[in-house]
Design a protein around this motif. Structure first.
Motif, PDB file in Angstrom:
ATOM      1  N   UNK A   1       0.926  -1.118   0.000  1.00 43.53           N
ATOM      2  CA  UNK A   1       0.037   0.012   0.002  1.00 43.53           C
ATOM      3  C   UNK A   1       0.951   1.190  -0.042  1.00 43.53           C
ATOM      4  N   UNK A   2       0.254   2.427  -0.090  1.00 47.61           N
ATOM      5  CA  UNK A   2       1.163   3.540  -0.445  1.00 47.61           C
ATOM      6  C   UNK A   2       0.325   4.719   0.344  1.00 47.61           C
ATOM      7  N   UNK A   3       1.181   5.717   0.921  1.00 44.59           N
ATOM      8  CA  UNK A   3       0.566   6.802   1.344  1.00 44.59           C
ATOM      9  C   UNK A   3       1.717   8.215   1.082  1.00 44.59           C
ATOM     10  N   UNK A   4       1.105   9.405   1.042  1.00 46.58           N
ATOM     11  CA  UNK A   4       2.078  10.586   0.924  1.00 46.58           C
ATOM     12  C   UNK A   4       1.594  11.460   2.054  1.00 46.58           C
ATOM     13  N   UNK A   5       2.801  11.838   2.918  1.00 44.16           N
ATOM     14  CA  UNK A   5       2.686  12.613   4.033  1.00 44.16           C
ATOM     15  C   UNK A   5       3.586  13.757   3.775  1.00 44.16           C
ATOM     16  N   UNK A   6       3.265  15.048   3.578  1.00 44.11           N
ATOM     17  CA  UNK A   6       3.852  16.065   3.476  1.00 44.11           C
ATOM     18  C   UNK A   6       4.918  15.882   2.235  1.00 44.11           C
ATOM     19  N   UNK A   7       4.471  15.494   1.304  1.00 45.56           N
ATOM     20  CA  UNK A   7       5.105  15.192  -0.030  1.00 45.56           C
ATOM     21  C   UNK A   7       6.106  14.032   0.034  1.00 45.56           C
TER      22      UNK A   7
ATOM     23  N   UNK B   1       4.320   0.978   1.476  1.00 47.08           N
ATOM     24  CA  UNK B   1       4.308  -0.198   2.872  1.00 47.08           C
ATOM     25  C   UNK B   1       4.207  -1.572   2.169  1.00 47.08           C
ATOM     26  N   UNK B   2       4.945  -2.369   2.791  1.00 50.87           N
ATOM     27  CA  UNK B   2       5.013  -4.015   2.186  1.00 50.87           C
ATOM     28  C   UNK B   2       4.888  -4.806   3.473  1.00 50.87           C
ATOM     29  N   UNK B   3       4.078  -5.721   3.308  1.00 50.36           N
ATOM     30  CA  UNK B   3       3.868  -6.914   4.597  1.00 50.36           C
ATOM     31  C   UNK B   3       3.874  -8.346   3.814  1.00 50.36           C
TER      32      UNK B   3
ATOM     33  N   UNK C   1      16.229   3.791  -5.834  1.00 51.84           N
ATOM     34  CA  UNK C   1      16.356   5.394  -5.890  1.00 51.84           C
ATOM     35  C   UNK C   1      15.570   6.066  -4.560  1.00 51.84           C
ATOM     36  N   UNK C   2      15.044   5.082  -3.758  1.00 54.52           N
ATOM     37  CA  UNK C   2      14.153   5.492  -2.299  1.00 54.52           C
ATOM     38  C   UNK C   2      15.278   5.965  -1.496  1.00 54.52           C
ATOM     39  N   UNK C   3      15.093   7.092  -0.632  1.00 59.30           N
ATOM     40  CA  UNK C   3      16.014   7.306   0.367  1.00 59.30           C
ATOM     41  C   UNK C   3      16.154   6.417   1.687  1.00 59.30           C
TER      42      UNK C   3
ATOM     43  N   UNK D   1      10.293   7.695  -0.096  1.00 57.60           N
ATOM     44  CA  UNK D   1      10.954   8.797  -0.881  1.00 57.60           C
ATOM     45  C   UNK D   1      10.668  10.157  -0.530  1.00 57.60           C
ATOM     46  N   UNK D   2      11.868  10.634   0.147  1.00 54.84           N
ATOM     47  CA  UNK D   2      11.799  12.193   0.631  1.00 54.84           C
ATOM     48  C   UNK D   2      11.158  13.307  -0.310  1.00 54.84           C
ATOM     49  N   UNK D   3      10.281  13.977   0.303  1.00 60.29           N
ATOM     50  CA  UNK D   3       9.390  15.030  -0.447  1.00 60.29           C
ATOM     51  C   UNK D   3       9.827  16.297  -0.452  1.00 60.29           C
TER      52      UNK D   3
END
Length: 207
Positions: free
Chosen positions: A12-18, A23-25, A47-49, A101-103
């Protein structure tokens, strides 16, 4: 006694302040399996932080092994909160990974803790689970004459022979249902010094 375990992979995925949090389980019965999922996340999102993770093996209340990693985030803001969610959900044999991924906007320690625990909560809420018999891990050393006695016990009590090695004695790693442990203690007591058994850690190799 039974406990809930992961039955499938979910994401699943969510965006918080860009910042983007993926998330994986996934099911993981051993440390190696859990880390294989971490390696896959790193490979799929190079390329994820951050690739933060937590896993819990065995029954949640008395896990055979658990670990967490912040992967560069401030200590205690990522892996441990995710592990706390796993424990709160009461799920065993599971690994949770949060790929960030840092926004460009810093979240602060409290914000990170909420973001990572929220990612774990979100993905675990969608995770299919199954019931698994709670097992006890045992390291057993016995004379060659008693190897078949132990094997017969495993057949009778739905136990598993995880590993076996031969030297001057037979060294076995077993996994038996918790409910069968008293009977195994009684068996080893009746055989005297010819057999030794102690609780083991199925996540560790033989010495």
């Amino acid at each position: 006694m039974t406990f809930k375990t992961a039955a499938a992979f979910v994401a699943d995925e969510l965006v918080i302040k860009k910042s983007r949090f993926i998330g994986w389980a996934a099911p993981a019965a051993t440390r190696e399996e859990a880390l294989q999922w971490v390696a896959k996340a790193q490979q799929d999102y190079p390329d994820a932080r951050h690739h933060c993770w937590a896993y819990l093996l065995g029954r949640p209340e008395v896990a055979t092994h658990a670990a967490a990693n912040d992967d560069g985030e401030p200590s205690g803001t990522a892996g441990k909160p995710m592990l706390n969610v796993i424990q709160h959900k009461g799920i065993g044999n599971v690994v949770v990974i949060a790929i960030r991924y840092f926004g460009g906007i810093k979240l602060g320690a409290g914000g990170l803790l909420r973001a990572y625990s929220g990612t774990a909560e979100r993905v675990l809420s969608q995770l299919p689970t199954t019931e698994q018999q709670s097992m006890t891990a045992l390291d057993v050393r016995c004379d060659f004459a008693h190897e078949q006695v132990v094997r017969h016990f495993l057949e009778q009590h739905q136990g598993q022979l995880v590993d076996i090695r031969y030297s001057d004695r037979v060294q076995m790693r077993l996994e038996i249902p918790d409910t069968a442990h008293p009977a195994f203690v009684e068996l080893t007591g009746s055989l005297g010094a010819s057999i030794e058994a102690q609780r083991g850690d199925l996540d560790q190799s033989f010495e």
